[in-house]
Write a protein that holds these residues in place. Structure first.
Motif, mmCIF file in Angstrom:
data_model
loop_
_atom_site.group_PDB
_atom_site.id
_atom_site.type_symbol
_atom_site.label_atom_id
_atom_site.label_comp_id
_atom_site.label_asym_id
_atom_site.label_seq_id
_atom_site.Cartn_x
_atom_site.Cartn_y
_atom_site.Cartn_z
ATOM 1 N N MET A 50 0.850 -1.190 0.000
ATOM 2 C CA MET A 50 0.000 0.000 0.000
ATOM 3 C C MET A 50 0.887 1.242 0.000
ATOM 4 O O MET A 50 1.843 1.322 0.755
ATOM 5 C CB MET A 50 -0.916 -0.039 1.220
ATOM 6 C CG MET A 50 -1.877 1.109 1.297
ATOM 7 S SD MET A 50 -3.138 0.910 2.543
ATOM 8 C CE MET A 50 -4.354 0.051 1.589
ATOM 9 N N ALA A 74 -6.692 -2.222 7.489
ATOM 10 C CA ALA A 74 -7.300 -2.571 6.210
ATOM 11 C C ALA A 74 -8.796 -2.733 6.425
ATOM 12 O O ALA A 74 -9.253 -3.738 6.939
ATOM 13 C CB ALA A 74 -6.700 -3.866 5.677
ATOM 14 N N GLY A 84 -11.079 -2.470 3.940
ATOM 15 C CA GLY A 84 -11.673 -3.038 2.726
ATOM 16 C C GLY A 84 -10.572 -3.280 1.716
ATOM 17 O O GLY A 84 -9.426 -2.891 1.942
ATOM 18 N N GLY A 93 -7.930 -2.713 -0.676
ATOM 19 C CA GLY A 93 -7.216 -1.519 -1.094
ATOM 20 C C GLY A 93 -7.592 -0.261 -0.345
ATOM 21 O O GLY A 93 -7.268 0.836 -0.763
ATOM 22 N N GLN A 94 -8.298 -0.401 0.776
ATOM 23 C CA GLN A 94 -8.778 0.759 1.532
ATOM 24 C C GLN A 94 -8.155 0.763 2.920
ATOM 25 O O GLN A 94 -8.467 -0.079 3.760
ATOM 26 C CB GLN A 94 -10.295 0.718 1.640
ATOM 27 C CG GLN A 94 -10.869 1.946 2.293
ATOM 28 C CD GLN A 94 -12.390 1.878 2.365
ATOM 29 O OE1 GLN A 94 -12.999 0.889 1.986
ATOM 30 N NE2 GLN A 94 -12.995 2.936 2.861
ATOM 31 N N HIS A 121 -7.150 2.772 6.613
ATOM 32 C CA HIS A 121 -7.802 3.675 7.564
ATOM 33 C C HIS A 121 -6.821 3.895 8.707
ATOM 34 O O HIS A 121 -6.276 2.938 9.260
ATOM 35 C CB HIS A 121 -9.085 3.024 8.070
ATOM 36 C CG HIS A 121 -9.932 3.900 8.937
ATOM 37 N ND1 HIS A 121 -10.487 5.081 8.491
ATOM 38 C CD2 HIS A 121 -10.321 3.764 10.219
ATOM 39 C CE1 HIS A 121 -11.201 5.622 9.479
ATOM 40 N NE2 HIS A 121 -11.107 4.841 10.531
ATOM 41 N N TRP A 140 -10.555 -4.322 12.417
ATOM 42 C CA TRP A 140 -9.968 -4.561 11.098
ATOM 43 C C TRP A 140 -8.536 -5.070 11.241
ATOM 44 O O TRP A 140 -7.869 -4.785 12.236
ATOM 45 C CB TRP A 140 -9.970 -3.267 10.285
ATOM 46 C CG TRP A 140 -11.286 -2.576 10.287
ATOM 47 C CD1 TRP A 140 -12.409 -2.963 9.623
ATOM 48 C CD2 TRP A 140 -11.648 -1.398 11.002
ATOM 49 N NE1 TRP A 140 -13.441 -2.088 9.866
ATOM 50 C CE2 TRP A 140 -12.995 -1.115 10.722
ATOM 51 C CE3 TRP A 140 -10.961 -0.533 11.853
ATOM 52 C CZ2 TRP A 140 -13.662 -0.021 11.240
ATOM 53 C CZ3 TRP A 140 -11.622 0.539 12.386
ATOM 54 C CH2 TRP A 140 -12.961 0.795 12.074
#
Length: 71
Positions: free
Chosen positions: A1, A26, A28, A30-31, A33, A61
């Protein structure tokens, strides 16, 4: 990332989170936080509540990485 490169340039990557450390989670595919570890849990921007909140316990997460300010 891609976000980890920026964090690695300004903070020190560590293996275990302590209060004050930056968490990259992570949420989601490719998302990422960001959050900050506290003694009681972690602080993050909650999109559903539309505010910054402190949640107790560990993030729900997966952690991508943990960084700390070098002193």
């Amino acid at each position: 990332m891609a976000a980890t490169g920026g964090l690695d340039r300004v903070l020190v990557r560590v293996g275990t989170a302590a209060p004050g450390d930056v968490l990259l989670m992570a949420v989601g595919p490719g998302q990422g936080h960001l959050g900050i570890r506290t003694a009681a849990g972690f602080v993050h921007a909650d999109a559903t509540l539309r505010r910054v909140v402190e949640r107790p316990g560990l993030p729900p997460w997966p952690l991508i990485g943990v960084w700390r300010m070098e002193v």
